[in-house]
Scaffold this motif. Structure first.
Motif, PDB file in Angstrom:
ATOM      1  N   GLU A   2       0.868  -1.213   0.126  1.00  0.00           N
ATOM      2  CA  GLU A   2       0.009   0.105  -0.169  1.00  0.00           C
ATOM      3  C   GLU A   2       0.790   1.215  -0.017  1.00  0.00           C
ATOM      4  OE1 GLU A   2      -2.779  -0.078   3.153  1.00  0.00           O
ATOM      5  OE2 GLU A   2      -3.652  -1.895   2.584  1.00  0.00           O
ATOM      6  N   TYR A   3       0.613   2.111  -0.910  1.00  0.00           N
ATOM      7  CA  TYR A   3       1.205   3.354  -1.188  1.00  0.00           C
ATOM      8  C   TYR A   3       0.624   4.543  -0.392  1.00  0.00           C
ATOM      9  CZ  TYR A   3       4.111   1.056  -4.456  1.00  0.00           C
ATOM     10  OH  TYR A   3       5.092   0.391  -5.157  1.00  0.00           O
ATOM     11  N   ARG A   4       1.117   5.186   0.371  1.00  0.00           N
ATOM     12  CA  ARG A   4       0.512   6.545   0.962  1.00  0.00           C
ATOM     13  C   ARG A   4       0.521   7.785   0.155  1.00  0.00           C
ATOM     14  NH1 ARG A   4      -0.231   5.710   6.583  1.00  0.00           N
ATOM     15  NH2 ARG A   4       0.081   8.342   6.747  1.00  0.00           N
ATOM     16  N   ASP A   5      -0.346   8.935   0.694  1.00  0.00           N
ATOM     17  CA  ASP A   5      -0.393   9.652  -0.300  1.00  0.00           C
ATOM     18  C   ASP A   5       0.950  10.583  -0.763  1.00  0.00           C
ATOM     19  OD1 ASP A   5      -3.329   9.511  -0.406  1.00  0.00           O
ATOM     20  OD2 ASP A   5      -3.542  11.326   1.189  1.00  0.00           O
ATOM     21  N   ALA A   6       1.863  10.557   0.420  1.00  0.00           N
ATOM     22  CA  ALA A   6       2.942  11.088   0.104  1.00  0.00           C
ATOM     23  C   ALA A   6       3.853  10.359  -0.922  1.00  0.00           C
ATOM     24  CB  ALA A   6       4.004  11.078   1.241  1.00  0.00           C
ATOM     25  N   HIS A   7       3.545   9.158  -1.079  1.00  0.00           N
ATOM     26  CA  HIS A   7       4.479   8.154  -2.046  1.00  0.00           C
ATOM     27  C   HIS A   7       3.725   8.723  -3.415  1.00  0.00           C
ATOM     28  CE1 HIS A   7       4.645   5.113   1.404  1.00  0.00           C
ATOM     29  NE2 HIS A   7       5.840   5.987   1.324  1.00  0.00           N
ATOM     30  N   ARG A   8       2.558   8.816  -3.283  1.00  0.00           N
ATOM     31  CA  ARG A   8       1.571   8.724  -4.717  1.00  0.00           C
ATOM     32  C   ARG A   8       2.269  10.297  -5.260  1.00  0.00           C
ATOM     33  NH1 ARG A   8       0.777   4.242  -6.825  1.00  0.00           N
ATOM     34  NH2 ARG A   8      -1.056   2.953  -5.984  1.00  0.00           N
ATOM     35  N   VAL A   9       2.384  11.344  -4.381  1.00  0.00           N
ATOM     36  CA  VAL A   9       2.666  12.559  -4.979  1.00  0.00           C
ATOM     37  C   VAL A   9       4.018  12.555  -5.844  1.00  0.00           C
ATOM     38  CG1 VAL A   9       3.428  14.879  -4.205  1.00  0.00           C
ATOM     39  CG2 VAL A   9       1.421  13.941  -3.351  1.00  0.00           C
ATOM     40  N   LEU A  10       4.824  11.865  -5.291  1.00  0.00           N
ATOM     41  CA  LEU A  10       6.321  11.837  -5.998  1.00  0.00           C
ATOM     42  C   LEU A  10       6.464  10.794  -7.024  1.00  0.00           C
ATOM     43  CD1 LEU A  10       8.627  11.595  -2.538  1.00  0.00           C
ATOM     44  CD2 LEU A  10       8.576  13.371  -4.263  1.00  0.00           C
ATOM     45  N   GLN A  11       5.410   9.853  -7.040  1.00  0.00           N
ATOM     46  CA  GLN A  11       5.447   8.887  -8.087  1.00  0.00           C
ATOM     47  C   GLN A  11       4.868   9.577  -9.332  1.00  0.00           C
ATOM     48  OE1 GLN A  11       2.902   5.683  -6.640  1.00  0.00           O
ATOM     49  NE2 GLN A  11       4.563   4.966  -5.224  1.00  0.00           N
ATOM     50  N   ASP A  12       3.595  10.600  -8.988  1.00  0.00           N
ATOM     51  CA  ASP A  12       3.056  11.225  -9.873  1.00  0.00           C
ATOM     52  C   ASP A  12       4.003  12.211 -10.442  1.00  0.00           C
ATOM     53  OD1 ASP A  12       0.729   9.756  -9.795  1.00  0.00           O
ATOM     54  OD2 ASP A  12      -0.406  11.010  -8.361  1.00  0.00           O
ATOM     55  N   ARG A  13       4.698  12.929  -9.691  1.00  0.00           N
ATOM     56  CA  ARG A  13       6.003  14.154  -9.987  1.00  0.00           C
ATOM     57  C   ARG A  13       6.742  13.583 -11.197  1.00  0.00           C
ATOM     58  NH1 ARG A  13       9.895  17.401  -6.086  1.00  0.00           N
ATOM     59  NH2 ARG A  13      11.006  18.395  -7.981  1.00  0.00           N
ATOM     60  N   PHE A  14       7.276  12.209 -11.051  1.00  0.00           N
ATOM     61  CA  PHE A  14       8.208  11.706 -11.689  1.00  0.00           C
ATOM     62  C   PHE A  14       7.610  10.601 -12.644  1.00  0.00           C
ATOM     63  CE2 PHE A  14      10.659  13.282  -8.130  1.00  0.00           C
ATOM     64  CZ  PHE A  14      11.503  14.047  -8.710  1.00  0.00           C
ATOM     65  N   ASP A  15       6.528  10.443 -12.675  1.00  0.00           N
ATOM     66  CA  ASP A  15       5.703   9.454 -13.638  1.00  0.00           C
ATOM     67  C   ASP A  15       6.008   8.280 -13.423  1.00  0.00           C
ATOM     68  OD1 ASP A  15       3.931   8.838 -15.857  1.00  0.00           O
ATOM     69  OD2 ASP A  15       5.285   9.143 -17.256  1.00  0.00           O
ATOM     70  N   THR A  16       6.127   7.743 -12.447  1.00  0.00           N
ATOM     71  CA  THR A  16       6.455   6.367 -11.914  1.00  0.00           C
ATOM     72  C   THR A  16       5.412   5.557 -11.369  1.00  0.00           C
ATOM     73  OG1 THR A  16       7.462   6.890  -9.781  1.00  0.00           O
ATOM     74  CG2 THR A  16       9.093   6.820 -11.660  1.00  0.00           C
ATOM     75  N   ARG A  17       4.335   6.024 -11.385  1.00  0.00           N
ATOM     76  CA  ARG A  17       2.888   5.283 -10.416  1.00  0.00           C
ATOM     77  C   ARG A  17       2.836   3.924 -11.344  1.00  0.00           C
ATOM     78  NH1 ARG A  17      -2.536   6.482  -8.277  1.00  0.00           N
ATOM     79  NH2 ARG A  17      -1.568   8.845  -7.618  1.00  0.00           N
TER      80      ARG A  17
END
Length: 205
Positions: A2-17
């Motif tokens: 499970e990813y938290r919002d903080a992880h998702r923000v960075l994943q989306d910033r660097f297009d790694t979701r």
């Protein structure tokens, strides 16, 4: 995983979701496929935190096999004599969430594990692990191999002379002989007997 919002923000910033979701999909709680790798290691890194979230990271070492996979989702390892602070063990009693990192420095392979730790002062494995003060059991929540890209590999190294082995008394770490520690050692500490051999263990920076 499970990813938290903080992880998702960075994943989306660097297009790694998408990549993160693919990798996270293989992170389960089954240790079966990693049993041989884990039990062949002679060290790992342990991350803990206290009830307030203050983190600690420690090195745990021993002979290969000192970490045991006791069932499909649980491993166990001994806590040996250390500096008497019991930072890892104390944290586990307050906050069972832990992270473990296993690395094979011969080829760079690594394995990450997060889970829930517990300590039972009467754990039956105490009788099977020479030198163990306590035994920590960790029930895995997520275990997954990691890219070895940035791991620096090293050749075979001599193992620590302090690792407990059946039928032998390890040497006294020389820092316990420093007069600064006079009057602080636990009753029965081998360092209190001047006839016991010692070996260098003081950090050098």
């Amino acid at each position: 995983m499970e990813y938290r919002d903080a992880h998702r923000v960075l994943q989306d910033r660097f297009d790694t979701r998408r990549l993160a979701d693919r990798l996270g999909s293989v992170a389960g709680d089954d240790l079966t496929a990693f049993k041989d790798f884990i039990e062949a290691r002679d060290m790992f890194f342990l991350a803990t935190a206290d009830a307030g979230g203050q983190p600690q990271c420690s090195y745990k070492g021993g002979d290969p096999g000192f970490v045991r996979v006791v069932d499909a989702s649980t491993l166990a390892f001994p806590l040996y004599d250390g500096n008497g602070m019991f930072l890892s063990a104390g944290n586990v009693t307050e906050n069972p969430s832990v992270g473990l990192l296993f690395i094979d420095f011969a080829n760079g392979s690594r394995l990450r594990l997060s889970g829930e730790a517990s300590i039972d002062p009467s754990d039956p494995l105490l009788a099977e692990l020479p030198g163990a003060k306590l035994v920590v059991r960790v029930r895995a929540h997520a275990v997954f191999p990691n890219c070895r890209r940035y791991v620096h590999t090293h050749g075979p190294q001599r193992r620590s002379v302090f690792v407990p082995v059946e039928g032998a008394q390890p040497p006294v770490p020389d820092w316990k002989l420093d007069e600064w520690f006079d009057g602080t050692l636990a009753d029965g500490d081998p360092a209190l007997d001047a006839t016991n051999p010692s070996a260098p263990s003081i950090p050098q920076f």
